[in-house]
Design a protein around this motif. Structure first.
Motif, PDB file in Angstrom:
ATOM      1  N   MET A  96       0.834  -1.207   0.000  1.00 39.39           N
ATOM      2  CA  MET A  96       0.000   0.000   0.000  1.00 39.39           C
ATOM      3  C   MET A  96       0.866   1.253   0.000  1.00 39.39           C
ATOM      4  O   MET A  96       0.552   2.228  -0.693  1.00 39.39           O
ATOM      5  CB  MET A  96      -0.937   0.009   1.206  1.00 39.39           C
ATOM      6  N   GLU A  99       2.088   1.850  -3.473  1.00 39.57           N
ATOM      7  CA  GLU A  99       1.011   2.297  -4.358  1.00 39.57           C
ATOM      8  C   GLU A  99       0.617   3.743  -4.043  1.00 39.57           C
ATOM      9  O   GLU A  99       0.404   4.548  -4.946  1.00 39.57           O
ATOM     10  CB  GLU A  99      -0.200   1.375  -4.231  1.00 39.57           C
ATOM     11  N   LEU A 100       0.522   4.061  -2.756  1.00 42.09           N
ATOM     12  CA  LEU A 100       0.183   5.432  -2.360  1.00 42.09           C
ATOM     13  C   LEU A 100       1.256   6.405  -2.836  1.00 42.09           C
ATOM     14  O   LEU A 100       0.951   7.504  -3.306  1.00 42.09           O
ATOM     15  CB  LEU A 100       0.004   5.528  -0.847  1.00 42.09           C
ATOM     16  N   ARG A 103       1.077   6.941  -6.627  1.00 42.79           N
ATOM     17  CA  ARG A 103      -0.072   7.763  -7.018  1.00 42.79           C
ATOM     18  C   ARG A 103      -0.058   9.139  -6.349  1.00 42.79           C
ATOM     19  O   ARG A 103      -0.984   9.928  -6.526  1.00 42.79           O
ATOM     20  CB  ARG A 103      -1.374   7.040  -6.668  1.00 42.79           C
ATOM     21  N   ILE A 105      -0.568   9.992  -3.245  1.00 47.61           N
ATOM     22  CA  ILE A 105      -1.715  10.189  -2.359  1.00 47.61           C
ATOM     23  C   ILE A 105      -1.192  10.525  -0.971  1.00 47.61           C
ATOM     24  O   ILE A 105      -0.415   9.764  -0.398  1.00 47.61           O
ATOM     25  CB  ILE A 105      -2.609   8.933  -2.316  1.00 47.61           C
ATOM     26  N   PRO A 166      -5.337   7.725   3.692  1.00 43.76           N
ATOM     27  CA  PRO A 166      -4.760   7.415   2.380  1.00 43.76           C
ATOM     28  C   PRO A 166      -5.338   6.133   1.767  1.00 43.76           C
ATOM     29  O   PRO A 166      -5.576   6.071   0.561  1.00 43.76           O
ATOM     30  CB  PRO A 166      -3.261   7.250   2.658  1.00 43.76           C
ATOM     31  N   ASN A 167      -5.576   5.130   2.604  1.00 46.80           N
ATOM     32  CA  ASN A 167      -6.162   3.891   2.098  1.00 46.80           C
ATOM     33  C   ASN A 167      -7.555   4.135   1.543  1.00 46.80           C
ATOM     34  O   ASN A 167      -7.931   3.581   0.505  1.00 46.80           O
ATOM     35  CB  ASN A 167      -6.207   2.828   3.201  1.00 46.80           C
ATOM     36  N   LYS A 169      -8.646   7.002   0.327  1.00 42.48           N
ATOM     37  CA  LYS A 169      -8.489   7.760  -0.908  1.00 42.48           C
ATOM     38  C   LYS A 169      -8.121   6.832  -2.067  1.00 42.48           C
ATOM     39  O   LYS A 169      -8.639   6.980  -3.175  1.00 42.48           O
ATOM     40  CB  LYS A 169      -7.407   8.829  -0.745  1.00 42.48           C
ATOM     41  N   LEU A 170      -7.233   5.888  -1.805  1.00 45.95           N
ATOM     42  CA  LEU A 170      -6.843   4.940  -2.848  1.00 45.95           C
ATOM     43  C   LEU A 170      -8.036   4.086  -3.260  1.00 45.95           C
ATOM     44  O   LEU A 170      -8.275   3.875  -4.450  1.00 45.95           O
ATOM     45  CB  LEU A 170      -5.697   4.047  -2.371  1.00 45.95           C
ATOM     46  N   GLU A 173     -10.255   6.156  -5.403  1.00 46.76           N
ATOM     47  CA  GLU A 173      -9.655   6.385  -6.716  1.00 46.76           C
ATOM     48  C   GLU A 173      -9.812   5.144  -7.602  1.00 46.76           C
ATOM     49  O   GLU A 173     -10.180   5.253  -8.776  1.00 46.76           O
ATOM     50  CB  GLU A 173      -8.173   6.726  -6.557  1.00 46.76           C
ATOM     51  N   VAL A 174      -9.552   3.972  -7.044  1.00 50.51           N
ATOM     52  CA  VAL A 174      -9.685   2.733  -7.817  1.00 50.51           C
ATOM     53  C   VAL A 174     -11.152   2.448  -8.121  1.00 50.51           C
ATOM     54  O   VAL A 174     -11.502   2.060  -9.238  1.00 50.51           O
ATOM     55  CB  VAL A 174      -9.024   1.553  -7.067  1.00 50.51           C
TER      56      VAL A 174
END
Length: 183
Positions: A96, A99-100, A103, A105, A166-167, A169-170, A173-174
């Motif tokens: 995570m 990935e954050l 992106r 984030i 952040p999780n 938000k991700l 977004e997905v």
């Protein structure tokens, strides 16, 4: 001849100092740990997970579960299950985080404040000091957040918010990439 004698004395004293202080064993042990992978619990891609951090998280998980039980100790199977759970969480955290980061984030202070205001923890909602007539009282919650004596609690809530936002938000977004249709 005198120069060679002094050089030998210098190296002998240095060797004795390293040996007597245990520095040589420490350096050898560090190299062995790095070589055998003892220093790291594992790796995810190119990122290594420190064994001490893993052991600390596992110890906290065992303490948390043990404290919730009246019988106390855990079986070896339960400890193994906790070990796998902690490992999975740490791997997920690394993935995570990557990935954050990719992106870009992040979390703003305003988002943290809003999250804390609108999402009281379930444990806090059950706290008698924050209830009126047996129900959670939002005004008491807000007063508690403003109380300087509650700074440690607010810090804990901030850490919680900074890890969850952040999780979320991700996820949003997905999720926004896919649309459901009637077809």
């Amino acid at each position: 001849m005198k120069v060679i004698f002094f050089v030998l004395i210098f190296f002998f004293v240095g060797w004795m100092a390293v040996t007597l202080t245990g520095l040589d064993e420490y350096l050898i042990q560090q190299n062995r740990q790095d070589y055998r992978g003892i220093k790291y619990a594992g790796s995810v891609g190119d990122e290594k997970i420190d064994r001490q951090l893993y052991n600390d998280r596992l110890r906290l998980a065992i303490q948390r579960v043990s404290s919730q039980r009246s019988s106390g100790g855990l079986s070896s199977w339960e400890v193994e299950q906790l070990s796998e759970q902690v490992w999975s969480e740490m791997v997920s955290d690394v993935i995570m985080g990557k990935e954050l980061s990719s992106r870009k984030i992040g979390v703003t202070d305003g988002e943290v404040v809003e999250y804390i205001r609108t999402n009281p923890l379930p444990e806090l909602m059950q706290e008698p000091a924050l209830q009126t007539d047996g129900r959670f009282d939002y005004d008491k919650y807000m007063s508690a957040l403003a109380d300087p004596r509650m700074a440690p609690l607010v810090s804990e809530l901030e850490l919680d918010a900074r890890s969850k936002i952040p999780n979320f938000k991700l996820f949003m977004e997905v999720a926004s990439l896919y649309k459901l249709t009637d077809n």
